[in-house]
Design an enzyme around this catalytic site. Structure first.
Site, mmCIF file in Angstrom:
data_model
loop_
_atom_site.group_PDB
_atom_site.id
_atom_site.type_symbol
_atom_site.label_atom_id
_atom_site.label_comp_id
_atom_site.label_asym_id
_atom_site.label_seq_id
_atom_site.Cartn_x
_atom_site.Cartn_y
_atom_site.Cartn_z
ATOM 1 N N ASP A 118 34.947 21.408 57.514
ATOM 2 C CA ASP A 118 35.530 22.712 57.208
ATOM 3 C C ASP A 118 36.701 22.981 58.150
ATOM 4 O OD1 ASP A 118 35.991 25.336 56.504
ATOM 5 O OD2 ASP A 118 34.045 26.098 57.167
ATOM 6 N N SER A 155 36.599 27.467 49.764
ATOM 7 C CA SER A 155 36.324 28.623 50.616
ATOM 8 C C SER A 155 37.044 29.833 50.051
ATOM 9 C CB SER A 155 36.808 28.364 52.042
ATOM 10 O OG SER A 155 36.944 29.607 52.719
ATOM 11 N N MET A 166 32.141 36.479 58.861
ATOM 12 C CA MET A 166 32.649 36.620 60.234
ATOM 13 C C MET A 166 32.388 38.030 60.741
ATOM 14 S SD MET A 166 36.273 34.631 59.914
ATOM 15 C CE MET A 166 36.431 33.100 58.982
ATOM 16 N N MET A 208 32.940 21.702 62.230
ATOM 17 C CA MET A 208 34.182 22.478 62.173
ATOM 18 C C MET A 208 35.338 21.584 62.608
ATOM 19 S SD MET A 208 33.534 25.389 60.912
ATOM 20 C CE MET A 208 35.268 25.864 60.986
ATOM 21 N N MET A 265 29.404 32.832 60.641
ATOM 22 C CA MET A 265 30.107 32.787 61.933
ATOM 23 C C MET A 265 29.850 34.119 62.614
ATOM 24 S SD MET A 265 33.511 30.886 60.549
ATOM 25 C CE MET A 265 33.085 31.310 58.863
ATOM 26 N N HIS A 281 31.958 28.324 48.877
ATOM 27 C CA HIS A 281 31.768 28.461 50.328
ATOM 28 C C HIS A 281 32.171 29.878 50.753
ATOM 29 C CE1 HIS A 281 31.596 26.814 54.469
ATOM 30 N NE2 HIS A 281 32.656 27.574 54.715
ATOM 31 N N HIS A 333 28.351 30.317 55.221
ATOM 32 C CA HIS A 333 28.685 29.857 56.573
ATOM 33 C C HIS A 333 28.734 31.083 57.474
ATOM 34 C CE1 HIS A 333 32.080 27.865 59.206
ATOM 35 N NE2 HIS A 333 30.959 28.053 59.885
ATOM 36 N N ASP A 355 32.591 32.511 53.835
ATOM 37 C CA ASP A 355 32.792 32.586 55.290
ATOM 38 C C ASP A 355 32.489 33.987 55.794
ATOM 39 O OD1 ASP A 355 33.735 29.944 56.084
ATOM 40 O OD2 ASP A 355 35.362 30.342 54.677
#
Ligand code: DX5
Ligand code: ZN
Length: 216
Positions: free
Chosen positions: A175, A7, A36, A137, A68, A32, A66, A34
């Site tokens: 994760d 990540s 957000m 998660m 979020m 990966h 991913h 992330d």
């Protein structure tokens, strides 16, 4: 062997391309990313522009995005355009999960759905057959470097059993709090894609960390 997905949340954003190329050269499999939004989770990170730079740096490697973010259906096309190979949305973040899954499939990406720690597996009952990946998660999403939640091991095992029961080859990705020294526990429970941020980028020796994760 496990698929290792560093990540980049824990990477050095001033030298992001170099960090990505280094972990790939050391045997990491996926990158990966992330994303957000400050609403679904209390943190703001990466958008399509940086994702496109990740795509460029990652070469042929799988870029695993991913999301979020609330209402991910508004942005999946942008992230696909930026070069995402896997697009994972949170079941909690979209009202029409089935439609979001179809939308991602229509964009030609691989489809993932993620569940927060408190979300039961049963929310996937009627979409599981349509997924390429389920992301469990193992911390509450939002930040790197948190401690894993022990109660997630039986959840991973229950998902493994359900996929086997249905005869599905859907990947189980985990994760949050995944480290070289605990990775075997996730694999034993039935996961085979291991996301690790601080466990790789903050390790004293990234090569050893990646090797231990792969061999978990
Ligand atoms: C957390 C993110 C994770 C995070 C993992 O919300 O989804 O991908 O970067 O970080 P570590 O491996 O440090 O727990
Ligand atoms: Zn993540």
């Amino acid at each position: 062997m496990a698929i290792v997905a560093p990540s980049i949340l824990s990477a050095d954003f001033g030298h992001l391309a170099a960090d990505i190329q280094q972990v790939l050269s050391l045997g990491a499999d996926w990158i990966h990313v992330d994303v957000m939004d400050g609403r679904f989770v209390p943190n703001l990170t990466i958008g399509p522009v940086v994702t496109a730079a990740v795509r460029e740096a990652a070469g042929e490697a799988t870029v695993d995005v991913h999301l979020m973010i609330v209402e991910p259906e508004r942005y999946v096309a942008d992230f696909r355009e930026a070069g995402a190979d896997v697009l994972t949305v949170h079941a909690e973040a979209t009202t029409h999960l089935h439609r979001s899954v179809q939308q991602i499939r229509g964009l030609g990406a691989r489809v993932g759905v993620s569940l927060n720690p408190h979300t039961p597996l049963s929310v996937l009952d009627y979409v599981l057959d349509e997924l390429d990946l389920v992301l469990i998660m193992t911390v509450d999403p939002g930040f790197g470097g948190q401690a894993l939640i022990e109660a997630m091991f039986p959840k991973i095992a229950a998902l493994r059993a359900e996929l086997d029961r249905r005869g599905l080859s859907t990947q189980i990705e985990v994760d949050g709090g995944v480290k070289p020294d605990n990775a075997h526990r996730f694999v034993e429970a039935g996961a085979h894609v291991l996301v690790s941020g601080s466990g790789i980028f903050k390790a004293e020796d990234r090569a050893t960390a990646i090797r231990s994760l792969k061999d978990a």
